[in-house]
Design a protein around this motif. Structure first.
Motif, PDB file in Angstrom:
ATOM      1  N   ASP A   2     -17.793 -13.733 -32.343  1.00 45.70           N
ATOM      2  CA  ASP A   2     -17.426 -15.137 -32.532  1.00 45.70           C
ATOM      3  C   ASP A   2     -17.220 -15.445 -34.009  1.00 45.70           C
ATOM      4  N   VAL A   3     -15.991 -15.540 -34.415  1.00 47.21           N
ATOM      5  CA  VAL A   3     -15.652 -15.848 -35.796  1.00 47.21           C
ATOM      6  C   VAL A   3     -15.358 -17.337 -35.920  1.00 47.21           C
ATOM      7  N   PHE A   4     -14.461 -17.799 -35.066  1.00 49.33           N
ATOM      8  CA  PHE A   4     -14.033 -19.199 -35.158  1.00 49.33           C
ATOM      9  C   PHE A   4     -14.875 -20.075 -34.241  1.00 49.33           C
ATOM     10  N   HIS A   5     -14.881 -21.328 -34.580  1.00 54.53           N
ATOM     11  CA  HIS A   5     -15.702 -22.292 -33.849  1.00 54.53           C
ATOM     12  C   HIS A   5     -15.230 -22.389 -32.395  1.00 54.53           C
ATOM     13  N   PRO A   6     -16.146 -22.273 -31.432  1.00 56.90           N
ATOM     14  CA  PRO A   6     -15.710 -22.346 -30.025  1.00 56.90           C
ATOM     15  C   PRO A   6     -15.013 -23.682 -29.746  1.00 56.90           C
ATOM     16  N   LEU A   7     -13.965 -23.634 -28.932  1.00 55.70           N
ATOM     17  CA  LEU A   7     -13.213 -24.852 -28.614  1.00 55.70           C
ATOM     18  C   LEU A   7     -13.779 -25.490 -27.350  1.00 55.70           C
ATOM     19  N   PRO A   8     -13.736 -26.823 -27.268  1.00 56.61           N
ATOM     20  CA  PRO A   8     -14.079 -27.471 -25.998  1.00 56.61           C
ATOM     21  C   PRO A   8     -13.136 -26.955 -24.898  1.00 56.61           C
ATOM     22  N   THR A   9     -13.603 -26.962 -23.669  1.00 55.62           N
ATOM     23  CA  THR A   9     -12.829 -26.377 -22.565  1.00 55.62           C
ATOM     24  C   THR A   9     -11.408 -26.909 -22.484  1.00 55.62           C
ATOM     25  N   ASN A  10     -11.260 -28.234 -22.622  1.00 52.33           N
ATOM     26  CA  ASN A  10      -9.898 -28.780 -22.443  1.00 52.33           C
ATOM     27  C   ASN A  10      -8.947 -28.340 -23.565  1.00 52.33           C
ATOM     28  N   LEU A  11      -9.479 -28.220 -24.791  1.00 48.48           N
ATOM     29  CA  LEU A  11      -8.614 -27.753 -25.888  1.00 48.48           C
ATOM     30  C   LEU A  11      -8.313 -26.258 -25.751  1.00 48.48           C
ATOM     31  N   LEU A  12      -9.289 -25.498 -25.278  1.00 44.70           N
ATOM     32  CA  LEU A  12      -9.048 -24.073 -25.057  1.00 44.70           C
ATOM     33  C   LEU A  12      -7.932 -23.901 -24.024  1.00 44.70           C
ATOM     34  N   GLY A  13      -7.961 -24.739 -23.001  1.00 46.80           N
ATOM     35  CA  GLY A  13      -6.907 -24.687 -21.975  1.00 46.80           C
ATOM     36  C   GLY A  13      -5.531 -24.921 -22.575  1.00 46.80           C
ATOM     37  N   ILE A  14      -5.420 -25.907 -23.471  1.00 49.52           N
ATOM     38  CA  ILE A  14      -4.133 -26.191 -24.137  1.00 49.52           C
ATOM     39  C   ILE A  14      -3.717 -24.988 -24.993  1.00 49.52           C
ATOM     40  N   HIS A  15      -4.690 -24.381 -25.681  1.00 47.62           N
ATOM     41  CA  HIS A  15      -4.371 -23.208 -26.504  1.00 47.62           C
ATOM     42  C   HIS A  15      -3.807 -22.077 -25.635  1.00 47.62           C
ATOM     43  N   GLN A  16      -4.443 -21.853 -24.503  1.00 50.46           N
ATOM     44  CA  GLN A  16      -3.972 -20.768 -23.625  1.00 50.46           C
ATOM     45  C   GLN A  16      -2.569 -21.053 -23.097  1.00 50.46           C
ATOM     46  N   LYS A  17      -2.316 -22.324 -22.789  1.00 54.22           N
ATOM     47  CA  LYS A  17      -0.975 -22.672 -22.289  1.00 54.22           C
ATOM     48  C   LYS A  17       0.074 -22.544 -23.388  1.00 54.22           C
ATOM     49  N   LEU A  18      -0.313 -22.923 -24.621  1.00 53.60           N
ATOM     50  CA  LEU A  18       0.649 -22.775 -25.731  1.00 53.60           C
ATOM     51  C   LEU A  18       0.917 -21.298 -26.017  1.00 53.60           C
ATOM     52  N   LYS A  19      -0.129 -20.497 -25.940  1.00 55.88           N
ATOM     53  CA  LYS A  19       0.041 -19.050 -26.115  1.00 55.88           C
ATOM     54  C   LYS A  19       1.062 -18.543 -25.075  1.00 55.88           C
ATOM     55  N   GLN A  20       0.874 -18.988 -23.849  1.00 58.70           N
ATOM     56  CA  GLN A  20       1.778 -18.623 -22.752  1.00 58.70           C
ATOM     57  C   GLN A  20       3.211 -19.086 -23.044  1.00 58.70           C
ATOM     58  N   ALA A  21       3.326 -20.275 -23.649  1.00 59.39           N
ATOM     59  CA  ALA A  21       4.652 -20.848 -23.933  1.00 59.39           C
ATOM     60  C   ALA A  21       5.413 -20.037 -24.991  1.00 59.39           C
ATOM     61  N   PHE A  22       4.676 -19.403 -25.905  1.00 58.45           N
ATOM     62  CA  PHE A  22       5.336 -18.645 -26.979  1.00 58.45           C
ATOM     63  C   PHE A  22       5.338 -17.146 -26.699  1.00 58.45           C
ATOM     64  N   ASP A  23       4.279 -16.681 -26.076  1.00 54.64           N
ATOM     65  CA  ASP A  23       4.074 -15.240 -25.940  1.00 54.64           C
ATOM     66  C   ASP A  23       3.586 -14.947 -24.522  1.00 54.64           C
ATOM     67  N   PRO A  24       4.470 -15.111 -23.545  1.00 53.60           N
ATOM     68  CA  PRO A  24       4.040 -15.037 -22.145  1.00 53.60           C
ATOM     69  C   PRO A  24       3.450 -13.693 -21.741  1.00 53.60           C
ATOM     70  N   HIS A  25       3.806 -12.625 -22.466  1.00 57.96           N
ATOM     71  CA  HIS A  25       3.281 -11.305 -22.096  1.00 57.96           C
ATOM     72  C   HIS A  25       2.030 -10.943 -22.890  1.00 57.96           C
ATOM     73  N   GLY A  26       1.586 -11.866 -23.749  1.00 56.78           N
ATOM     74  CA  GLY A  26       0.362 -11.614 -24.525  1.00 56.78           C
ATOM     75  C   GLY A  26       0.488 -10.418 -25.448  1.00 56.78           C
ATOM     76  N   ILE A  27       1.609 -10.335 -26.154  1.00 57.97           N
ATOM     77  CA  ILE A  27       1.875  -9.175 -27.022  1.00 57.97           C
ATOM     78  C   ILE A  27       1.184  -9.315 -28.387  1.00 57.97           C
ATOM     79  N   PHE A  28       1.253 -10.525 -28.954  1.00 55.06           N
ATOM     80  CA  PHE A  28       0.910 -10.672 -30.373  1.00 55.06           C
ATOM     81  C   PHE A  28      -0.570 -10.952 -30.646  1.00 55.06           C
ATOM     82  N   ASN A  29      -1.126 -10.163 -31.565  1.00 54.89           N
ATOM     83  CA  ASN A  29      -2.469 -10.401 -32.121  1.00 54.89           C
ATOM     84  C   ASN A  29      -3.468 -10.886 -31.071  1.00 54.89           C
ATOM     85  N   ARG A  30      -3.493 -10.141 -29.978  1.00 56.47           N
ATOM     86  CA  ARG A  30      -4.351 -10.518 -28.859  1.00 56.47           C
ATOM     87  C   ARG A  30      -5.811 -10.567 -29.321  1.00 56.47           C
ATOM     88  N   GLY A  31      -6.460 -11.667 -29.037  1.00 59.27           N
ATOM     89  CA  GLY A  31      -7.885 -11.788 -29.349  1.00 59.27           C
ATOM     90  C   GLY A  31      -8.219 -11.972 -30.826  1.00 59.27           C
TER      91      GLY A  31
END
Lengths: 355, 484
Positions: free
Chosen positions: A320-349
Motif C-alpha cells: 500500500d503506497v497510495f492512500h486507499p480510495l473510498p469504494t465509490n471513487l475506486l469504482g470510478i477509477h476502475q471504470k476510467l481505467k477500462q475506458a482508456f485501457d480496456p485490456h489492462g495493458i499499462f502499468n498494471r497495479g
C-alpha cells in the motif's frame, strides 16, 4: 539524444501487447522507479521518443515529446529567461518530461504558482486500444471536451502512454531571495498561515523543525519591500537550499526508515506522530520519517482533510503506497481505467492493486 | 416516459412548490444565455437538500429520464437547454456559504452561490475568489465549475480548474462522491479536472471548496491606443517577452471601442483602430515598476496614446467600457452572436483579416473583443433575427470562424463551453477515436447517458451528417460511417 518521433513503433508494440495480453511497464529515465507500487510487465522504453517540437517564448507555451530530458526543457526555457512554474523534482539526471507529468510531481513553488497539472495545456497519447489521440492544445484557454490532459497528469501511466505534452511556461522572476527565521513548530506554522493571507511574493516555504525558510520572488522592489515587512535574515545559498529540499538531498531525507508524504489542510496543527517532520507549501505538505504504522499515519492525514503516500519505502515490497480510495471513487477509477485501457495493458497495479 | 408517474414519484421527494410542470411555469427555464435555442422541459425540480438531489437522480436513473442541471442560466452555449422529455434540475436553492477558512484560504459554498457573492463574503478577511466571468454578478459557482469559466484575469490567475480544491458531486445513480480534499492534491486520478468543465455530463455538483487569494495591495490599468490592430497584437507579445504577466490584458477593435464609448463613456479614443487595456497588480513597489516598464513597451510598440488611469475612478471607468462591451454592441444591432474561439496569439493578424473578409462576404458586421493575453477571441457578429435567413447566415459565419480557430492551432471554445451551440464544431476539432474516448469517459460516470444528453460531445453519427455538409480540407471526415 537525437530528437525523433517513435510513436508509430510504440503503437506497434502496444498492439502486439494487446493481442498477446502482455502487460507493459512504461519506462522513461527510470528516475522515479522507487515511486508507487511495483512495476509489472515488459518494459516499454519511451525515452527515445524525444525532442522539443515547438517553443514560442511570447506564446508562453512549449511542446515536447514525453521522452525529452527534463533538463533539456528547463535549460531551453532558462535560455529564454522562462521556467516551468511548478519547479519539478528530478531525483536523477535522467528524468524525462513524461515521467514528471505522469507522476504530477511539483516542487517548492507549487503552493504559490500551481502544480504540474495546472500547467498542462494538451497532450498526445497512445491509449490501450492502440490509438494515438490528442486532447487540449497549445492555447491557454480551451474547454472543448473533457479535460483529458489533466486526467493523464498523475495517472502513473495507468491510462496510457504520453507521447507529447504542451505546457504553459512563465517568465523567471527578476529577483529572488530566501529569508530564514528561528521559530518553534506552532509559531512557524502560524506564521506561514498568516503570510498566506497577505499579498507577499512568496514562492517557497520550508520549516525543518528549527528554522523557517521563505523564498521571495518578484521584481526588485517587491522583494525588497516584502523582506522588510517579513523580517528574518537573508540566506546566502538561496538556490542550493531549495534544490536540496526539492531533490530530497537535505539531511532530513537521509534515512533508511519509510518516508511519508502527507498532503493536508495548511492550517492543520502539528500532527502527533513519533518521527521527524519537514514542512513545505505553507504547511499543506508534510514529510514524515517514521516507523509508525500506515494505519496511524493515514488516519491522521484523513483527519486533516488530506491523504498520505508512502513515498520511499527503500525496496521493501510494499503493498500500500497510495492512500486507499473510498469504494465509490475506486469504482470510478476502475471504470476510467477500462475506458482508456480496456485490456489492462499499462502499468498494471502501479497505482492501486485493483487496476 | 410516463409523465404522471414521474410527477407522482417526484412529489414524494420534494414539496409541491418545488415541482413545476405547467407550461407557464416551465417557460422561464426554456433557455439559458443562448436564447436562440429554446425547449420546454417535462418538469422543473428545485430541491434544497443533498438527499433530495440524490433521490431525484436515483429516480431518474430508474425511470431512465434525462436530467439537465441548471444554475443561474447565464451560460452562453446552451449547456442548460432543457431536454423535452427530461427533468430540469435547478440548483438555485443551494445558496449557502457553508464555511470560510481564512487560515487555509478556502471557502466552502453550495453550487447556487453567485460568483461575486463569494468575493464579497470573504472581503473582510482581505481575500477574494479570482475567476471573474463577465456574468459574475449573476452566474453561480456550480455553473462556473461545470463550464470551467474564465474571465479577464485568467492569464495570471487561471481558470476555475485552477481555483477549486474539492467538489461534492452526485452521480446519476445517486452516489455522493467527494473529489479532491483540503490539501493541495488528493489520492488517485485528477477527477477534479475531469469534472471541471464537463458541462453537467458526468455528475451534479452539490458543494464546492474554492481557493481564495489575498487581495493585491494595488491594481493599476494602462490604456493604449493603436492606429493598427496588428501593432496592438505585437505589443501584447512584447509585454510578455519582457517577463511581465499582467493581471488582465484586453483588446478591443474599432467597432467595439465606439459601441462601448457611446454606451458608458469610458473615455476611450474612438478614432483608434484598437485599444489595449493592461492591468498590473501586486505590491505597491511591483506595480510601480511594472507600470513604468509597460508604458515604455507600449510606446515602443507604436501606441499613439498611452494613459495610466489617474485614480481608482478612472480605472473603474476603463474597465467598465470593456465589461460593457457585449451589451454596448447589443445597442447598435438588433441581435448579436458571441463567438468564443482561442488561437495562438501570433495568429491574430491572420485571423482578424480572415474574419474581416468573411464579414464582407456574409454582409454581417463584426466587433472584436479579445482576451489578448491568453488568445481568447470573442468576435460579436451583428445581425437581425427578424430578417429571414439572417440567423442561419450568422451561424454559418460563426461556424467558419470556429473552423478557422482550429485550423490555426486553436480551439472552438475558450471559456463558454460546447453545449448545443458548438456541438458540430466538435467534429472539426476531434476525430472518431478522440470522440469515442470522450464517450467512454462519459459512460464511466453515466452508463445510461442520462445526464445532459445531446450536449458537449457529439455522437459519431451526428458528425457524419455534419461532415457531409462541411468537407474539411478536401477530406471527408468520418469516412467509415454510413451517411443518413
Amino acid at each position: 539524444m537525437t530528437p525523433q518521433d517513435i510513436s508509430l513503433d510504440l503503437q506497434v508494440r502496444v498492439n502486439h501487447a494487446i493481442e498477446n495480453k502482455t502487460p507493459l511497464s512504461i519506462r522513461g529515465g527510470n528516475s522515479k522507479l522507487f515511486y508507487g507500487r511495483e512495476a509489472v510487465g515488459d518494459a516499454i522504453d519511451i525515452s527515445q521518443n524525444c525532442g522539443i517540437i515547438s517553443y514560442e517564448p511570447t506564446e508562453l507555451v512549449i511542446t515536447a515529446r514525453a521522452g525529452t530530458a527534463l533538463s533539456l526543457i528547463e535549460q531551453t526555457l532558462a535560455d529564454n529567461n522562462q521556467m516551468l512554474p511548478f519547479e519539478p523534482p528530478y531525483y536523477a539526471e535522467t528524468a524525462t518530461l513524461g515521467g514528471t507529468i505522469a507522476c504530477n510531481l511539483s516542487g517548492p513553488r507549487r503552493a504559490y504558482t500551481g502544480a504540474a497539472r495546472d500547467f498542462v495545456l494538451g497532450c498526445k497519447i497512445l491509449n490501450g486500444r492502440g490509438e494515438i489521440i490528442s486532447f487540449g492544445g497549445e492555447v491557454m484557454k480551451n474547454v472543448a471536451g473533457y479535460d483529458v490532459s489533466r486526467l493523464m497528469t498523475g495517472d502513473l501511466g495507468t491510462l496510457g502512454i504520453l507521447l507529447e505534452i504542451s505546457l504553459k511556461v512563465l517568465p523567471r522572476p527578476e529577483a529572488e531571495i530566501t529569508l530564514t527565521l528561528e521559530r518553534d513548530t506552532e509559531k512557524a506554522l502560524a506564521k506561514l498561515n498568516r503570510l498566506a493571507q497577505v499579498d507577499f511574493p512568496l514562492s517557497a516555504s520550508c520549516y525543518d523543525g528549527d528554522r523557517l525558510f521563505l523564498r521571495l520572488s518578484g521584481t526588485e522592489g517587491a522583494v525588497k519591500s516584502s523582506k522588510k515587512a517579513i523580517g528574518g535574515e537573508v540566506v546566502k545559498s538561496n538556490q542550493l537550499i531549495w534544490h536540496k529540499i526539492k531533490e530530497q538531498q537535505h539531511g532530513f531525507f537521509f534515512t533508511k526508515k519509510p518516508l511519508w508524504r502527507l498532503s493536508v489542510a495548511a492550517d492543520t496543527p502539528p500532527i502527533n506522530i513519533d518521527g521527524k517532520w519537514l514542512y513545505e507549501w505553507n504547511g499543506a505538505l508534510r514529510w514524515l520519517v517514521s516507523n509508525a504504522s500506515a494505519e496511524i499515519i493515514r488516519t491522521a492525514a484523513e483527519k486533516a482533510g488530506g491523504h498520505a503516500i508512502r513515498y520511499r519505502h527503500h525496496d521493501q515490497n510494499c503493498a500500500d503506497v497510495f492512500h486507499p480510495l473510498p469504494t465509490n471513487l475506486l469504482g470510478i477509477h476502475q471504470k476510467l481505467k477500462q475506458a482508456f485501457d480496456p485490456h489492462g495493458i499499462f502499468n498494471r497495479g502501479r497505482m492501486y492493486a485493483e487496476f | 416516459m410516463d409523465k404522471i408517474q414521474l410527477l407522482s414519484e417526484l412529489s414524494q421527494i420534494v414539496p409541491s412548490g418545488a415541482l413545476l410542470h405547467q407550461q407557464e411555469d416551465l417557460r422561464p427555464y426554456e433557455c439559458d444565455g443562448l436564447s436562440a435555442y429554446r425547449e420546454l422541459p417535462l418538469v422543473v425540480v428545485l430541491p434544497n437538500t443533498i438527499d433530495q438531489v440524490r433521490a431525484i437522480l436515483q429516480l431518474c436513473y430508474r425511470l431512465e429520464v434525462p436530467v439537465v442541471a441548471r444554475g443561474a442560466g447565464t451560460g452562453l452555449s446552451g449547456g442548460a437547454l432543457p431536454h423535452k422529455n427530461g427533468v430540469l434540475l435547478s440548483l438555485v436553492k443551494f445558496k449557502q456559504i457553508l464555511a470560510i477558512n481564512p487560515q487555509r484560504c478556502t471557502a466552502v459554498v453550495q453550487p447556487g452561490v453567485r460568483n461575486l457573492a463569494i468575493s464579497e463574503a470573504v472581503k473582510p478577511y482581505g481575500l477574494y475568489y479570482a475567476p471573474d466571468p463577465s456574468s459574475q454578478i449573476a452566474c453561480t459557482i456550480g455553473g462556473n465549475v461545470a463550464e470551467n469559466s474564465g474571465g479577464v484575469h485568467c492569464l495570471k490567475y487561471g481558470l476555475t480548474v485552477h481555483n477549486i480544491q474539492q467538489l461534492k458531486v452526485i452521480t446519476i445513480d445517486g452516489e455522493l462522491l467527494t473529489i479532491g480534499g483540503n490539501g493541495l492534491d488528493s489520492a488517485g486520478f485528477d477527477l477534479l479536472a475531469i469534472m471541471t468543465g464537463s458541462e453537467g455530463m458526468l455528475g451534479v455538483i452539490v458543494e464546492v471548496t474554492v481557493k481564495l487569494l489575498p487581495i493585491p495591495d494595488r491594481a493599476q490599468v494602462i490604456l493604449a491606443a493603436f492606429d493598427d490592430i496588428v501593432k496592438a497584437g505585437e505589443a501584447v507579445g512584447n509585454i510578455i517577452s519582457a517577463g511581465i504577466i499582467p493581471a488582465g490584458l484586453e483588446m478591443m477593435d474599432k467597432l467595439a471601442i465606439q459601441a462601448a464609448e457611446d454606451f458608458v463613456h469610458a473615455g476611450y479614443p474612438t478614432d483608434a483602430e484598437a485599444i489595449l487595456l493592461c492591468e498590473v497588480d501586486g505590491s505597491n513597489a511591483e506595480v510601480s515598476e511594472h507600470i513604468l516598464k509597460v508604458r515604455g513597451i507600449l510606446t515602443q510598440s507604436g501606441a499613439t496614446q498611452v494613459r495610466t488611469a489617474k485614480d481608482e475612478a478612472e480605472r473603474m471607468s476603463f474597465w467598465k467600457g470593456r465589461k460593457a462591451a457585449f451589451p454596448a454592441v447589443g445597442r447598435i444591432a438588433p441581435d448579436y452572436y458571441c463567438m468564443d474561439g482561442t488561437i495562438p496569439r501570433k495568429q491574430l493578424p491572420h485571423v482578424l483579416k480572415t474574419i474581416s473578409n468573411l464579414s464582407t462576404e456574409y454582409n454581417l458586421p463584426v466587433a472584436n473583443v479579445f482576451h489578448a493575453g491568453d488568445g481568447n477571441l470573442h468576435p460579436l457578429i451583428l445581425y437581425d433575427a427578424n430578417k429571414r435567413g439572417e440567423l442561419e447566415r450568422t451561424e454559418e459565419f460563426g461556424g467558419k470562424i470556429l473552423q478557422l480557430c482550429v485550423d490555426v492551432g486553436g480551439t472552438i471554445t475558450g471559456e463558454h463551453g460546447v453545449g448545443v451551440e458548438k456541438i458540430n464544431q466538435m467534429c472539426v476539432q476531434f476525430n472518431t477515436e478522440e470522440l469515442t474516448q470522450f464517450h467512454a469517459i462519459k459512460s464511466a460516470f453515466d452508463d445510461k447517458g442520462l445526464l445532459n444528453p445531446g450536449k458537449a460531445v457529439p455522437t459519431l453519427h451526428r458528425c457524419a451528417e455534419f461532415g457531409a455538409m462541411h468537407v474539411h480540407k478536401g477530406k471527408l471526415p468520418f469516412p467509415e460511417l454510413e451517411r443518413f
